[in-house]
Write a protein that holds these residues in place. Structure first.
Motif, PDB file in Angstrom:
ATOM      1  N   ASP A  81       0.833  -1.209   0.000  1.00 26.92           N
ATOM      2  CA  ASP A  81       0.000   0.000   0.000  1.00 26.92           C
ATOM      3  C   ASP A  81       0.865   1.254   0.000  1.00 26.92           C
ATOM      4  O   ASP A  81       0.556   2.236  -0.702  1.00 26.92           O
ATOM      5  N   MET A  82       1.941   1.232   0.766  1.00 28.55           N
ATOM      6  CA  MET A  82       2.825   2.387   0.844  1.00 28.55           C
ATOM      7  C   MET A  82       3.470   2.689  -0.510  1.00 28.55           C
ATOM      8  O   MET A  82       3.582   3.852  -0.931  1.00 28.55           O
ATOM      9  N   ILE A  83       3.869   1.631  -1.216  1.00 23.43           N
ATOM     10  CA  ILE A  83       4.474   1.805  -2.541  1.00 23.43           C
ATOM     11  C   ILE A  83       3.472   2.430  -3.496  1.00 23.43           C
ATOM     12  O   ILE A  83       3.785   3.388  -4.223  1.00 23.43           O
ATOM     13  N   ASP A  84       2.263   1.913  -3.522  1.00 23.40           N
ATOM     14  CA  ASP A  84       1.240   2.473  -4.409  1.00 23.40           C
ATOM     15  C   ASP A  84       1.008   3.947  -4.112  1.00 23.40           C
ATOM     16  O   ASP A  84       0.945   4.790  -5.026  1.00 23.40           O
ATOM     17  N   VAL A  97       3.865  -4.611  -9.397  1.00 20.61           N
ATOM     18  CA  VAL A  97       4.541  -4.647  -8.098  1.00 20.61           C
ATOM     19  C   VAL A  97       4.607  -6.116  -7.698  1.00 20.61           C
ATOM     20  O   VAL A  97       3.577  -6.732  -7.407  1.00 20.61           O
ATOM     21  N   ILE A  98       5.803  -6.667  -7.738  1.00 23.87           N
ATOM     22  CA  ILE A  98       6.009  -8.075  -7.404  1.00 23.87           C
ATOM     23  C   ILE A  98       6.313  -8.152  -5.913  1.00 23.87           C
ATOM     24  O   ILE A  98       7.297  -7.572  -5.441  1.00 23.87           O
ATOM     25  N   GLN A 244      -2.331 -12.975  -9.135  1.00 28.66           N
ATOM     26  CA  GLN A 244      -2.294 -11.571  -9.549  1.00 28.66           C
ATOM     27  C   GLN A 244      -3.556 -10.866  -9.100  1.00 28.66           C
ATOM     28  O   GLN A 244      -4.676 -11.383  -9.236  1.00 28.66           O
ATOM     29  N   ASP A 245      -3.373  -9.672  -8.543  1.00 31.17           N
ATOM     30  CA  ASP A 245      -4.480  -8.830  -8.100  1.00 31.17           C
ATOM     31  C   ASP A 245      -4.205  -7.430  -8.627  1.00 31.17           C
ATOM     32  O   ASP A 245      -3.454  -6.666  -8.026  1.00 31.17           O
ATOM     33  N   GLY A 246      -4.796  -7.113  -9.775  1.00 29.25           N
ATOM     34  CA  GLY A 246      -4.487  -5.838 -10.421  1.00 29.25           C
ATOM     35  C   GLY A 246      -3.027  -5.828 -10.839  1.00 29.25           C
ATOM     36  O   GLY A 246      -2.548  -6.737 -11.525  1.00 29.25           O
TER      37      GLY A 246
END
Length: 365
Positions: A81-84, A97-98, A244-246
């Motif tokens: 979440d922080m990366i997004d 985002v892996i 995979q989720d989005g």
């Protein structure tokens, strides 16, 4: 001529940044912090390869006209979440985002990204998420110089022009020129003792190993198949079984756990045949300690670098930072003082590498 395919930035963001405790912690490591600018280290890394948005969705940058896609980020699942949020804030959203189920070092992390890139001929620009590069045009000039060899399947790294005999960095011995501005790698050298570091710097044929790489995805995976087949097999299975989720990719945990844990230097770069280095001076730092931050930070007339609620009287050559409590200092010099939350770090300048000892002692306690 620029590469026919755009470059895929691969940002490695799996580190825990323990050397910058107490501000850097596992739940919010140093790449997620604003340490040298208003932007976080992750945001600064992503925006180095943005430039103007083109009609085809790529971004242009550099004198050579190279094009860059949105980045692939390889990270710890707890930071998703922080990366997004951070990338969205600087309009640098990732194409993928892996989220690693466990840390297995850089070679497997890069393998996951190379597989995710899809097109085997796509060039990958692999960058740690927490390094400083002050001279971005010099960085792009180095990327441009590497392009001809990258197209031919070479594995390219970037050698930082050393300005001191640092013992905390690995080194690269620079060989003959194989393309304008690009040299063959003679050997990689582990972090050396001081006398050896002094000799290498004085000799003029060694560069710091900055941990930044440029190569085609198929060239890297091919090198893995030859030099680390068990790693490639595990990473391929992990991505084949990924959920995979989005834009988020969750590699299969059991398959990935079977991968050997190794750095790209050990697994590939030290063993492959066609390995080149671009020597470059670009204001680089790995920001690996509070001393390193003091060295690159703006300082007042008494040599102090400070941020936060700080009162300093007759204080000289100190690094002082607080994200909350006020720090008041009188008549001291050459100290590092960092306050974050309920923790305060105090130690002499020059000894900040010993933060790891403190963390171990606190675990034992």
């Amino acid at each position: 001529m620029p590469l026919s395919r755009p470059i895929v930035p691969v940002i490695l963001s799996g580190g825990s940044g323990t050397r910058l405790w107490p501000m850097s912690r596992p739940e919010r490591p140093k790449q997620m912090l604003s340490l040298t600018a208003a932007e976080t280290m992750l945001q600064l890394t992503a925006t180095r390869v943005m430039g103007e948005l083109r009609a085809d969705g790529t971004r242009g940058e550099g004198n050579g006209g190279e094009r860059f896609t949105a980045p692939i980020v390889v990270a710890n699942a707890r930071h998703a979440d922080m990366i997004d949020e951070q990338l969205d804030a600087v309009s640098a959203s990732a194409q993928a985002v892996i989220l690693e189920p466990a840390g297995r070092n850089t070679a497997p992390a890069i393998a996951l990204a190379a597989i995710a890139a899809g097109d085997g001929a796509s060039p990958l620009l692999v960058m740690p998420s927490d390094h400083v590069i002050d001279d971005v045009p010099a960085f792009h000039a180095a990327i441009h110089a590497a392009m001809p060899l990258v197209e031919q399947g070479w594995l390219v790294t970037f050698g930082i022009a050393p300005d001191a005999p640092e013992t905390g960095y690995g080194y690269i011995q620079v060989g003959e020129e194989v393309s304008p501005g690009v040299n063959r790698v003679v050997r990689f050298v582990e972090k050396p003792p001081r006398e050896k570091a002094e000799a290498m710097v004085a000799g003029g044929d060694h560069a710091w190993n900055g941990g930044i790489f440029l190569f085609r995805a198929d060239a890297y995976l091919g090198a893995l198949s030859h030099h680390a087949p068990d790693m490639l097999s595990a990473c391929t299975a992990a991505m084949d079984g990924a959920r995979q989720d989005g834009q988020r990719i969750y590699p299969d945990a059991d398959a990935f756990a079977a991968s050997p844990s190794d750095s790209i230097d050990y697994a590939v770069m030290e063993k492959a045949d066609r390995v080149a280095v671009v020597p470059v001076s670009m204001g680089w730092s790995d920001l690996g300690s509070w001393d390193a931050l003091h060295a690159i930070s703006p300082r007042d007339e008494t040599g102090n670098a400070h941020q936060g609620d700080i009162v300093a009287i007759e204080t000289v050559n100190c690094l002082v930072r607080s994200d909350g409590v006020r720090i008041a200092m009188v008549g001291v010099e050459d100290l590092i003082v960092v306050a974050s939350g309920n923790d305060v770090l105090i130690l002499p300048r020059g000894r900040s590498q010993e933060v790891k000892k403190l963390i171990e002692a606190m675990k034992d306690g």
